[in-house]
Motif scaffolding. Structure first.
Motif, PDB file in Angstrom:
ATOM      1  N   UNK A   1      -5.289   2.510   3.114  1.00 58.19           N
ATOM      2  CA  UNK A   1      -4.823   3.040   1.831  1.00 58.19           C
ATOM      3  C   UNK A   1      -3.466   3.723   1.965  1.00 58.19           C
ATOM      4  N   UNK A   2      -3.295   4.487   3.033  1.00 54.82           N
ATOM      5  CA  UNK A   2      -2.048   5.226   3.235  1.00 54.82           C
ATOM      6  C   UNK A   2      -0.859   4.298   3.426  1.00 54.82           C
ATOM      7  N   UNK A   3      -1.071   3.182   4.119  1.00 55.12           N
ATOM      8  CA  UNK A   3       0.010   2.231   4.364  1.00 55.12           C
ATOM      9  C   UNK A   3       0.482   1.559   3.078  1.00 55.12           C
ATOM     10  N   UNK A   4      -0.382   1.550   2.059  1.00 50.92           N
ATOM     11  CA  UNK A   4      -0.041   0.910   0.791  1.00 50.92           C
ATOM     12  C   UNK A   4       0.523   1.904  -0.219  1.00 50.92           C
ATOM     13  N   UNK A   5      -0.085   3.096  -0.306  1.00 51.63           N
ATOM     14  CA  UNK A   5       0.247   4.032  -1.376  1.00 51.63           C
ATOM     15  C   UNK A   5       1.146   5.198  -0.953  1.00 51.63           C
ATOM     16  N   UNK A   6       1.352   5.401   0.341  1.00 44.80           N
ATOM     17  CA  UNK A   6       2.211   6.489   0.804  1.00 44.80           C
ATOM     18  C   UNK A   6       3.379   5.907   1.601  1.00 44.80           C
TER      19      UNK A   6
END
Length: 263
Positions: A43-48
């Motif tokens: 999730x972090x690689x996509x949204x942050x």
């Protein structure tokens, strides 16, 4: 009695309070920790956007802190329920509270054991990048006490009282996230610091004092426990409390310094 005899006696005493639950709850804790770690990474690689700019160790710590936050929310909710809402440890029932346990209480502790095992392995694997010796000591003591309460069914009330201190973990992790994101001078960082101060005071200082007082009131029941269980009730919380006081003094100095800069 020789050391070998004492070890044999303790081994015989460590009979599972519930022979099935630990085999389900501990793997569940490990798998849940791994799942949260992997989902956070995805999730972090996509949204942050800032996540991809972090170093490998920073990404590991980013995901590790998400894992510890989810565990903290779970075990805090479980501990608050078992200590203050459940009637399992009520004084109105007969029998020592130090020997009371249930499938639910044992399962919750097993999940926590799974988390502590996972987190300790990560800390040792990347040592000292995501945690120094104080974290190793804290996790070893916590793992020992929680595992003993889970396996024997003894002292689960006091184990849950200590685990309420995990309520401070989300705030500590949020502080790291804000710092990593370059928001150390933001209002959110200041508010989070104030929340950490009061949460730490209540959950890791005052609540421990309440636990010590509760042990004093039920001392005759505590003394009915196995000598190793007594050691865990008397010594482990005392060591953790001293560590909490040391960390609290650092939190106080840091908050005082931050407030002084903003005046």
């Amino acid at each position: 009695m020789s050391l070998k005899s004492q070890a044999g006696e303790l081994l015989k005493y460590l009979v599972l309070s519930d022979p099935v639950v630990p085999y389900i709850s501990i793997p569940a804790g490990v798998l849940a920790s791994k799942l949260v770690y992997d989902l956070t990474d995805m999730i972090s690689s996509v949204y942050f956007k800032s996540y991809s700019n972090l170093s490998r160790i920073q990404r590991v710590e980013w995901n590790n802190r998400a894992m510890s936050t989810v565990h903290a929310i779970f075990i805090t909710a479980a501990a608050l329920y078992m200590v203050f809402l459940s009637d399992l440890y009520s004084d109105q029932y007969f029998g020592p509270i130090t020997f009371r346990n249930s499938t639910i209480s044992t399962f919750g502790l097993g999940v926590s054991v799974g988390y502590f095992i996972t987190d300790l392995v990560m800390i040792l694997w990347f040592y000292p990048a995501i945690g120094g010796m104080e974290y190793v000591i804290h996790h070893l003591l916590s793992l020992l006490a929680v595992a003993y309460a889970m396996l024997t069914g003894e002292g689960q009330l006091y184990t849950y009282m200590v685990l309420i201190s995990e309520t401070t973990t989300p705030g500590i992790n949020l502080r790291w996230y804000l710092d990593t994101a370059g928001m150390k001078k933001s209002k959110a960082y200041l508010i989070n610091g104030i929340v950490i101060f009061f949460a730490w005071l209540v959950a890791r200082i005052l609540l421990f004092m309440y636990m010590f007082y509760h042990v004093y009131l039920h001392l005759n029941q505590v003394l009915q426990m196995h000598v190793f269980g007594q050691f865990l009730v008397f010594v482990v919380p005392s060591i953790l409390w001293i560590m909490n006081l040391t960390w609290f003094s650092k939190i106080f100095r840091g908050l005082k310094k931050t407030l002084a800069k903003r005046q």
